[in-house]
Motif scaffolding. Structure first.
Motif, PDB file in Angstrom:
ATOM      1  N   ARG A 155       0.945  -1.099  -0.183  1.00 10.37           N
ATOM      2  CA  ARG A 155       0.154   0.149  -0.008  1.00 10.37           C
ATOM      3  C   ARG A 155       0.824   1.267   0.076  1.00 10.37           C
ATOM      4  NH1 ARG A 155      -0.939  -2.059   5.397  1.00 10.37           N
ATOM      5  NH2 ARG A 155       0.046  -0.634   6.920  1.00 10.37           N
ATOM      6  N   GLY A 156       2.147   1.355  -0.199  1.00 11.12           N
ATOM      7  CA  GLY A 156       3.072   2.319  -0.461  1.00 11.12           C
ATOM      8  C   GLY A 156       3.454   2.797   0.946  1.00 11.12           C
ATOM      9  N   ASP A 157       3.338   2.274   2.126  1.00 15.62           N
ATOM     10  CA  ASP A 157       3.671   2.645   3.455  1.00 15.62           C
ATOM     11  C   ASP A 157       5.063   2.221   3.781  1.00 15.62           C
ATOM     12  OD1 ASP A 157       3.669   3.594   5.991  1.00 15.62           O
ATOM     13  OD2 ASP A 157       1.847   2.755   6.682  1.00 15.62           O
ATOM     14  N   PHE A 158       5.961   2.890   3.386  1.00 15.53           N
ATOM     15  CA  PHE A 158       7.348   2.487   3.662  1.00 15.53           C
ATOM     16  C   PHE A 158       7.810   2.468   4.719  1.00 15.53           C
ATOM     17  CE2 PHE A 158       6.867   3.383  -1.111  1.00 15.53           C
ATOM     18  CZ  PHE A 158       6.959   1.851  -1.704  1.00 15.53           C
ATOM     19  N   ALA A 159       7.334   3.758   5.524  1.00 20.27           N
ATOM     20  CA  ALA A 159       7.656   3.913   6.828  1.00 20.27           C
ATOM     21  C   ALA A 159       7.623   2.858   7.749  1.00 20.27           C
ATOM     22  CB  ALA A 159       7.298   5.418   7.370  1.00 20.27           C
ATOM     23  N   THR A 160       6.393   2.251   7.726  1.00 21.81           N
ATOM     24  CA  THR A 160       5.713   1.363   8.631  1.00 21.81           C
ATOM     25  C   THR A 160       6.619  -0.152   8.107  1.00 21.81           C
ATOM     26  OG1 THR A 160       3.718   2.351   8.831  1.00 21.81           O
ATOM     27  CG2 THR A 160       3.939  -0.237   9.072  1.00 21.81           C
ATOM     28  N   ALA A 161       6.792  -0.215   6.931  1.00 17.62           N
ATOM     29  CA  ALA A 161       7.251  -1.578   6.499  1.00 17.62           C
ATOM     30  C   ALA A 161       8.822  -1.625   7.150  1.00 17.62           C
ATOM     31  CB  ALA A 161       7.406  -1.429   4.938  1.00 17.62           C
ATOM     32  N   ARG A 162       9.353  -0.487   6.813  1.00 13.38           N
ATOM     33  CA  ARG A 162      11.018  -0.242   7.616  1.00 13.38           C
ATOM     34  C   ARG A 162      10.700  -0.773   9.019  1.00 13.38           C
ATOM     35  NH1 ARG A 162      15.626   1.039   5.936  1.00 13.38           N
ATOM     36  NH2 ARG A 162      14.936   1.624   3.940  1.00 13.38           N
ATOM     37  N   THR A 163      10.011   0.054   9.931  1.00 15.87           N
ATOM     38  CA  THR A 163       9.865  -0.225  11.277  1.00 15.87           C
ATOM     39  C   THR A 163       9.560  -1.412  11.713  1.00 15.87           C
ATOM     40  OG1 THR A 163       9.051   2.204  11.573  1.00 15.87           O
ATOM     41  CG2 THR A 163       8.577   0.648  13.401  1.00 15.87           C
ATOM     42  N   ILE A 164       8.565  -2.077  10.953  1.00 17.46           N
ATOM     43  CA  ILE A 164       8.364  -3.642  11.359  1.00 17.46           C
ATOM     44  C   ILE A 164       9.565  -4.466  10.869  1.00 17.46           C
ATOM     45  CG2 ILE A 164       7.274  -5.605  10.540  1.00 17.46           C
ATOM     46  CD1 ILE A 164       4.749  -3.513   9.844  1.00 17.46           C
ATOM     47  N   THR A 165      10.395  -4.176   9.653  1.00 18.07           N
ATOM     48  CA  THR A 165      11.594  -4.820   9.310  1.00 18.07           C
ATOM     49  C   THR A 165      12.756  -4.514  10.257  1.00 18.07           C
ATOM     50  OG1 THR A 165      10.551  -4.852   6.912  1.00 18.07           O
ATOM     51  CG2 THR A 165      12.941  -5.523   7.500  1.00 18.07           C
ATOM     52  N   GLU A 166      12.813  -3.521  10.839  1.00 25.70           N
ATOM     53  CA  GLU A 166      14.283  -3.117  11.656  1.00 25.70           C
ATOM     54  C   GLU A 166      13.805  -3.804  12.894  1.00 25.70           C
ATOM     55  OE1 GLU A 166      14.125   1.263  11.648  1.00 25.70           O
ATOM     56  OE2 GLU A 166      15.315   1.255  10.007  1.00 25.70           O
ATOM     57  N   GLN A 167      12.602  -4.054  13.530  1.00 30.71           N
ATOM     58  CA  GLN A 167      12.540  -4.690  14.617  1.00 30.71           C
ATOM     59  C   GLN A 167      12.760  -6.259  14.570  1.00 30.71           C
ATOM     60  OE1 GLN A 167       7.992  -4.077  15.265  1.00 30.71           O
ATOM     61  NE2 GLN A 167       8.617  -2.028  16.112  1.00 30.71           N
ATOM     62  N   ARG A 168      12.434  -6.728  13.121  1.00 32.45           N
ATOM     63  CA  ARG A 168      12.717  -8.064  12.927  1.00 32.45           C
ATOM     64  C   ARG A 168      14.107  -8.382  12.791  1.00 32.45           C
ATOM     65  NH1 ARG A 168      10.932 -11.668   7.306  1.00 32.45           N
ATOM     66  NH2 ARG A 168      12.392 -13.300   7.868  1.00 32.45           N
ATOM     67  N   LEU A 169      14.815  -7.388  12.116  1.00 34.96           N
ATOM     68  CA  LEU A 169      16.263  -7.563  11.916  1.00 34.96           C
ATOM     69  C   LEU A 169      17.081  -7.453  13.412  1.00 34.96           C
ATOM     70  CD1 LEU A 169      19.086  -7.642  10.148  1.00 34.96           C
ATOM     71  CD2 LEU A 169      18.692  -5.137   9.905  1.00 34.96           C
ATOM     72  N   ALA A 170      16.702  -6.593  14.326  1.00 32.88           N
ATOM     73  CA  ALA A 170      17.231  -6.603  15.700  1.00 32.88           C
ATOM     74  C   ALA A 170      17.108  -7.652  16.133  1.00 32.88           C
ATOM     75  CB  ALA A 170      16.548  -5.518  16.293  1.00 32.88           C
ATOM     76  N   VAL A 171      15.832  -8.350  16.322  1.00 36.21           N
ATOM     77  CA  VAL A 171      15.605  -9.747  17.014  1.00 36.21           C
ATOM     78  C   VAL A 171      16.524 -10.653  16.448  1.00 36.21           C
ATOM     79  CG1 VAL A 171      13.978 -11.602  17.514  1.00 36.21           C
ATOM     80  CG2 VAL A 171      13.328  -9.270  17.733  1.00 36.21           C
ATOM     81  N   ALA A 172      16.494 -10.921  14.950  1.00 39.27           N
ATOM     82  CA  ALA A 172      17.523 -11.932  14.366  1.00 39.27           C
ATOM     83  C   ALA A 172      18.915 -11.743  14.886  1.00 39.27           C
ATOM     84  CB  ALA A 172      17.082 -11.720  12.795  1.00 39.27           C
ATOM     85  N   ARG A 173      19.304 -10.581  14.646  1.00 37.05           N
ATOM     86  CA  ARG A 173      20.716 -10.341  15.158  1.00 37.05           C
ATOM     87  C   ARG A 173      21.021 -10.752  16.513  1.00 37.05           C
ATOM     88  NH1 ARG A 173      21.598  -4.837  11.583  1.00 37.05           N
ATOM     89  NH2 ARG A 173      22.822  -5.834   9.910  1.00 37.05           N
ATOM     90  N   GLN A 174      20.061 -10.642  17.277  1.00 36.81           N
ATOM     91  CA  GLN A 174      20.215 -10.817  18.915  1.00 36.81           C
ATOM     92  C   GLN A 174      20.352 -12.153  19.121  1.00 36.81           C
ATOM     93  OE1 GLN A 174      16.972  -9.613  21.315  1.00 36.81           O
ATOM     94  NE2 GLN A 174      18.043  -9.439  23.248  1.00 36.81           N
ATOM     95  N   GLN A 175      19.429 -12.944  18.196  1.00 35.30           N
ATOM     96  CA  GLN A 175      19.366 -14.322  18.426  1.00 35.30           C
ATOM     97  C   GLN A 175      20.053 -15.051  17.430  1.00 35.30           C
ATOM     98  OE1 GLN A 175      15.704 -15.913  18.785  1.00 35.30           O
ATOM     99  NE2 GLN A 175      14.847 -14.605  20.225  1.00 35.30           N
ATOM    100  N   ASP A 176      21.262 -14.333  16.693  1.00 34.26           N
ATOM    101  CA  ASP A 176      22.108 -14.970  15.819  1.00 34.26           C
ATOM    102  C   ASP A 176      21.440 -15.990  14.772  1.00 34.26           C
ATOM    103  OD1 ASP A 176      24.745 -15.437  14.855  1.00 34.26           O
ATOM    104  OD2 ASP A 176      24.983 -17.084  16.140  1.00 34.26           O
TER     105      ASP A 176
END
Length: 217
Positions: A155-176
């Motif tokens: 739907r073109g809401d890239f700010a929301t998409a980035r926030t969600i993806t940054e949260q996922r990336l942080a968890v993925a890195r934390q858990q290796d």
């Protein structure tokens, strides 16, 4: 055979094939995944019969194991069948249940619905993420979070998409969790390019490629 004996036979059949699905599914993301696909596809009729009995008898353990069929459904585009199966399974384990089994089944519904472009599943997806968070199963929620980001991108809401993806990336890195890091960086690259920042997108995609090479993918 009388009814009791027939039921016992069908239950034994169900237990055997649901265990086969579970054991094979655990090997899917390995070098032998093509053999896994062949094994499960060769036994598809038996697996379907076993799954029907699991639904009829409301066997939660068997339904949980049946979820391991998802890679086959996904790779072969069998999303209508999968959506129907997992919707029935969720009705049995409880749509409002706050359990890991219910959350996993909800996540598979989320993936099927997105593959079928069912836009009305976004609220369902958000609730699925909340359940995983309540259970502190952040790593398990990666697929649901990725689908939420995909809805936002659509739907073109890239700010929301980035926030969600940054949260996922942080968890993925934390858990290796390298696969989680790889997919999150891929999504972030797509977001950056869509936002008109191809240089940043290229960096993120190159980083995802580096992660993939580290894993040997």
């Amino acid at each position: 055979l009388d009814e009791v004996q027939q039921a016992a036979l069908r239950t034994a059949h169900m237990n055997y094939y649901m265990q086969l699905v579970y054991d094979q599914g655990q090997q899917f993301y390995s070098a032998s995944n093509q053999q896994v696909m062949r094994t499960l596809e060769d036994e598809l009729d038996n697996i379907r019969a076993a799954r029907r009995w699991a639904i009829q008898t409301r066997d939660h353990d068997a339904l949980d194991k049946a979820a391991e069929m998802m890679p086959v459904y996904d790779c072969r585009g069998m999303w209508h069948e999968a959506l129907d199966v997992f919707t029935q399974a969720l009705d049995i384990v409880g749509r409002d249940a706050r359990t890991i089994t219910a959350a996993r089944i909800r996540q598979l519904i989320v993936l099927c619905a997105y593959r079928l472009r069912r836009q009305n599943y976004e609220a369902f997806t958000e609730e699925t993420v909340r359940i995983f968070d309540e259970l502190h199963e952040y790593r398990q929620s990666f697929v649901a979070r990725d689908m939420l980001a995909s809805y936002a991108i659509d739907r073109g809401d890239f700010a929301t998409a980035r926030t969600i993806t940054e949260q996922r990336l942080a968890v993925a890195r934390q858990q290796d969790h390298h696969l989680g890091v790889y997919h999150a960086l891929q999504t972030m690259g797509i977001i950056s390019i869509s936002e008109g920042d191809p240089a940043r997108g290229e960096r993120e995609l190159l980083e995802s490629t580096r992660i993939a090479h580290l894993r040997g993918d």
